[in-house]
Design an enzyme around this catalytic site. Structure first.
Site, PDB file in Angstrom:
ATOM      1  N   TRP A  31      34.821  24.138  17.569  1.00  9.88           N
ATOM      2  CA  TRP A  31      36.110  25.045  17.765  1.00  9.88           C
ATOM      3  C   TRP A  31      36.045  25.950  16.364  1.00  9.88           C
ATOM      4  O   TRP A  31      35.943  25.413  15.370  1.00  9.88           O
ATOM      5  CB  TRP A  31      37.180  24.306  17.817  1.00  9.88           C
ATOM      6  CG  TRP A  31      38.575  25.283  18.158  1.00  9.88           C
ATOM      7  CD1 TRP A  31      39.197  26.101  17.524  1.00  9.88           C
ATOM      8  CD2 TRP A  31      38.827  25.346  19.679  1.00  9.88           C
ATOM      9  NE1 TRP A  31      40.191  26.551  18.234  1.00  9.88           N
ATOM     10  CE2 TRP A  31      40.128  26.203  19.456  1.00  9.88           C
ATOM     11  CE3 TRP A  31      38.648  24.805  20.753  1.00  9.88           C
ATOM     12  CZ2 TRP A  31      40.817  26.482  20.697  1.00  9.88           C
ATOM     13  CZ3 TRP A  31      39.320  25.126  22.102  1.00  9.88           C
ATOM     14  CH2 TRP A  31      40.398  25.962  21.730  1.00  9.88           C
ATOM     15  N   PHE A  66      39.928  17.714  17.285  1.00 12.45           N
ATOM     16  CA  PHE A  66      40.323  16.462  17.424  1.00 12.45           C
ATOM     17  C   PHE A  66      39.428  15.249  17.819  1.00 12.45           C
ATOM     18  O   PHE A  66      39.738  14.211  17.706  1.00 12.45           O
ATOM     19  CB  PHE A  66      41.494  16.800  18.890  1.00 12.45           C
ATOM     20  CG  PHE A  66      42.480  15.472  19.040  1.00 12.45           C
ATOM     21  CD1 PHE A  66      43.486  15.501  18.353  1.00 12.45           C
ATOM     22  CD2 PHE A  66      41.889  14.571  20.173  1.00 12.45           C
ATOM     23  CE1 PHE A  66      44.264  14.671  18.877  1.00 12.45           C
ATOM     24  CE2 PHE A  66      42.840  13.626  20.484  1.00 12.45           C
ATOM     25  CZ  PHE A  66      44.235  13.472  19.775  1.00 12.45           C
ATOM     26  N   VAL A  93      41.135  24.029  11.752  1.00 10.34           N
ATOM     27  CA  VAL A  93      42.546  24.357  12.639  1.00 10.34           C
ATOM     28  C   VAL A  93      43.213  25.435  12.151  1.00 10.34           C
ATOM     29  O   VAL A  93      43.968  25.421  10.949  1.00 10.34           O
ATOM     30  CB  VAL A  93      43.191  23.008  12.866  1.00 10.34           C
ATOM     31  CG1 VAL A  93      44.225  22.981  14.121  1.00 10.34           C
ATOM     32  CG2 VAL A  93      42.495  21.843  12.829  1.00 10.34           C
ATOM     33  N   THR A  98      51.786  27.515  19.253  1.00 11.55           N
ATOM     34  CA  THR A  98      52.279  26.233  20.034  1.00 11.55           C
ATOM     35  C   THR A  98      52.333  25.258  19.024  1.00 11.55           C
ATOM     36  O   THR A  98      51.537  25.361  17.977  1.00 11.55           O
ATOM     37  CB  THR A  98      51.654  25.966  21.234  1.00 11.55           C
ATOM     38  OG1 THR A  98      50.353  25.702  20.852  1.00 11.55           O
ATOM     39  CG2 THR A  98      51.399  27.289  22.369  1.00 11.55           C
ATOM     40  N   HIS A 100      50.475  22.928  19.039  1.00 12.56           N
ATOM     41  CA  HIS A 100      49.319  22.123  19.100  1.00 12.56           C
ATOM     42  C   HIS A 100      48.595  21.969  17.852  1.00 12.56           C
ATOM     43  O   HIS A 100      48.114  20.816  17.381  1.00 12.56           O
ATOM     44  CB  HIS A 100      48.315  23.134  20.071  1.00 12.56           C
ATOM     45  CG  HIS A 100      47.035  22.414  20.671  1.00 12.56           C
ATOM     46  ND1 HIS A 100      47.425  22.134  22.150  1.00 12.56           N
ATOM     47  CD2 HIS A 100      46.010  21.895  20.570  1.00 12.56           C
ATOM     48  CE1 HIS A 100      46.510  21.407  22.632  1.00 12.56           C
ATOM     49  NE2 HIS A 100      45.561  21.353  21.809  1.00 12.56           N
ATOM     50  N   PHE A 125      37.682  13.861   4.687  1.00 10.17           N
ATOM     51  CA  PHE A 125      38.477  14.801   5.543  1.00 10.17           C
ATOM     52  C   PHE A 125      37.992  16.201   4.930  1.00 10.17           C
ATOM     53  O   PHE A 125      38.705  16.567   4.171  1.00 10.17           O
ATOM     54  CB  PHE A 125      39.724  14.236   5.035  1.00 10.17           C
ATOM     55  CG  PHE A 125      40.582  15.120   5.837  1.00 10.17           C
ATOM     56  CD1 PHE A 125      41.034  14.670   7.117  1.00 10.17           C
ATOM     57  CD2 PHE A 125      41.530  16.143   5.299  1.00 10.17           C
ATOM     58  CE1 PHE A 125      41.909  15.281   7.912  1.00 10.17           C
ATOM     59  CE2 PHE A 125      42.642  16.682   5.969  1.00 10.17           C
ATOM     60  CZ  PHE A 125      42.738  16.343   7.291  1.00 10.17           C
ATOM     61  N   ARG A 139      38.465  29.863   2.356  1.00 14.20           N
ATOM     62  CA  ARG A 139      38.142  28.493   1.887  1.00 14.20           C
ATOM     63  C   ARG A 139      36.780  27.874   2.513  1.00 14.20           C
ATOM     64  O   ARG A 139      36.463  26.652   2.405  1.00 14.20           O
ATOM     65  CB  ARG A 139      39.257  27.357   2.410  1.00 14.20           C
ATOM     66  CG  ARG A 139      40.449  27.545   1.300  1.00 14.20           C
ATOM     67  CD  ARG A 139      41.724  27.151   2.239  1.00 14.20           C
ATOM     68  NE  ARG A 139      42.830  27.173   1.382  1.00 14.20           N
ATOM     69  CZ  ARG A 139      43.700  28.261   1.229  1.00 14.20           C
ATOM     70  NH1 ARG A 139      43.231  29.467   1.833  1.00 14.20           N
ATOM     71  NH2 ARG A 139      44.572  28.477   0.264  1.00 14.20           N
TER      72      ARG A 139
HETATM   73  C1  DLZ Z   1      42.999  23.237  21.608  1.00 15.10           C
HETATM   74  C2  DLZ Z   1      42.556  23.596  20.301  1.00 15.10           C
HETATM   75  C3  DLZ Z   1      43.440  24.610  19.576  1.00 15.10           C
HETATM   76  C4  DLZ Z   1      44.444  25.239  20.329  1.00 15.10           C
HETATM   77  N1  DLZ Z   1      43.339  24.859  18.466  1.00 15.10           N
HETATM   78  C5  DLZ Z   1      41.967  24.221  17.849  1.00 15.10           C
HETATM   79  C6  DLZ Z   1      41.778  24.757  16.490  1.00 15.10           C
HETATM   80  O1  DLZ Z   1      42.459  25.376  15.804  1.00 15.10           O
HETATM   81  N2  DLZ Z   1      40.732  24.133  15.939  1.00 15.10           N
HETATM   82  C7  DLZ Z   1      39.832  22.934  16.512  1.00 15.10           C
HETATM   83  O2  DLZ Z   1      39.205  22.509  15.761  1.00 15.10           O
HETATM   84  N3  DLZ Z   1      40.414  22.629  17.841  1.00 15.10           N
HETATM   85  C8  DLZ Z   1      41.127  23.290  18.514  1.00 15.10           C
HETATM   86  N4  DLZ Z   1      41.557  22.828  19.656  1.00 15.10           N
HETATM   87  C9  DLZ Z   1      40.660  22.019  20.243  1.00 15.10           C
HETATM   88  C10 DLZ Z   1      41.125  20.396  20.111  1.00 15.10           C
HETATM   89  O3  DLZ Z   1      40.789  20.069  18.786  1.00 15.10           O
HETATM   90  C11 DLZ Z   1      40.647  19.699  21.147  1.00 15.10           C
HETATM   91  O4  DLZ Z   1      39.008  19.688  21.081  1.00 15.10           O
HETATM   92  C12 DLZ Z   1      40.885  19.913  22.444  1.00 15.10           C
HETATM   93  O5  DLZ Z   1      42.328  19.675  22.601  1.00 15.10           O
HETATM   94  C13 DLZ Z   1      40.438  18.732  23.592  1.00 15.10           C
HETATM   95  O6  DLZ Z   1      40.584  17.302  23.080  1.00 15.10           O
END
Ligand code: DLZ
Length: 166
Positions: A31, A66, A93, A98, A100, A125, A139
């Site tokens: 992601w 996650f 992230v 939201t 999330h 980390f 960063r």
């Molecule tokens: C779902 C999601 C969202 C909204 N944003 C990010 C993010 O900014 N960075 C990231 O690494 N992952 C994000 N994810 C995915 C979650 O980490 C995870 O892969 C899903 O919720 C499935 O478990």
């Protein structure tokens, strides 16, 4: 008042232990891959620059941040020829509309803390938690350095710390 920022790629090379015998795992999230691939590049380059052999960097991708905890936990459990001395997790992230963001950040930080509290191998980390994409780019090899470099330096120091106590 201007905010003072720590440059993430600044370190004193003289303070880095010999890393030539170390085996380091890297778990990296897909992601925001344009960011995480830069973190990965920084971490790899810093490990190599400080003596880690390319074949001793074990790199695996997971879908999102996650999943970093599961990836790190599984890698930490491997033994014998598959065992690593320490693990770096890398993710980005970025706050959205939201809650999330908060769930992912707290899930990863708590999960990595639990792994570290076991006192087995160190898990570093390397998660960027930012409000904007620009803050993440800053960063990830931008004006504030690279969180991947910082994570690699920390991994080498913590692996040496563990080896010194065993
Ligand atoms: C779902 C999601 C969202 C909204 N944003 C990010 C993010 O900014 N960075 C990231 O690494 N992952 C994000 N994810 C995915 C979650 O980490 C995870 O892969 C899903 O919720 C499935 O478990």
């Amino acid at each position: 008042m201007a905010t003072q920022y720590h440059h993430l790629s600044d370190y004193d090379p003289a303070s880095i232990p010999d890393a030539s015998g170390m085996k380091v795992g890297i778990i990296v999230a897909e992601w925001n891959q344009d960011i995480t691939s830069r973190l990965l590049g920084g971490a790899r380059e810093t490990l190599l620059k400080n003596g880690v052999l390319p074949e001793n960097i074990i790199q695996r991708w997971v879908p999102g941040s996650f999943e970093l905890v599961y990836g790190a936990g599984l890698l930490a459990s491997l033994t014998g020829v598959h065992a690593v001395d320490g693990i770096i997790v890398l993710g980005s992230v970025i706050r959205g509309e939201t809650p999330h963001f908060d769930y992912i950040c707290s899930g990863v930080s708590e999960g990595i803390s639990v792994l570290n509290a076991k006192g087995e191998i160190p898990v570093i980390f390397g998660l960027l938690t930012t409000n904007t994409k620009q803050q993440a780019l800053d960063r990830a090899g931008g004006v504030l350095g690279n969180k991947g470099d910082e994570a690699a330096v920390t991994a080498i120091k913590m692996i040496a710390f563990r080896q010194g106590l065993r």
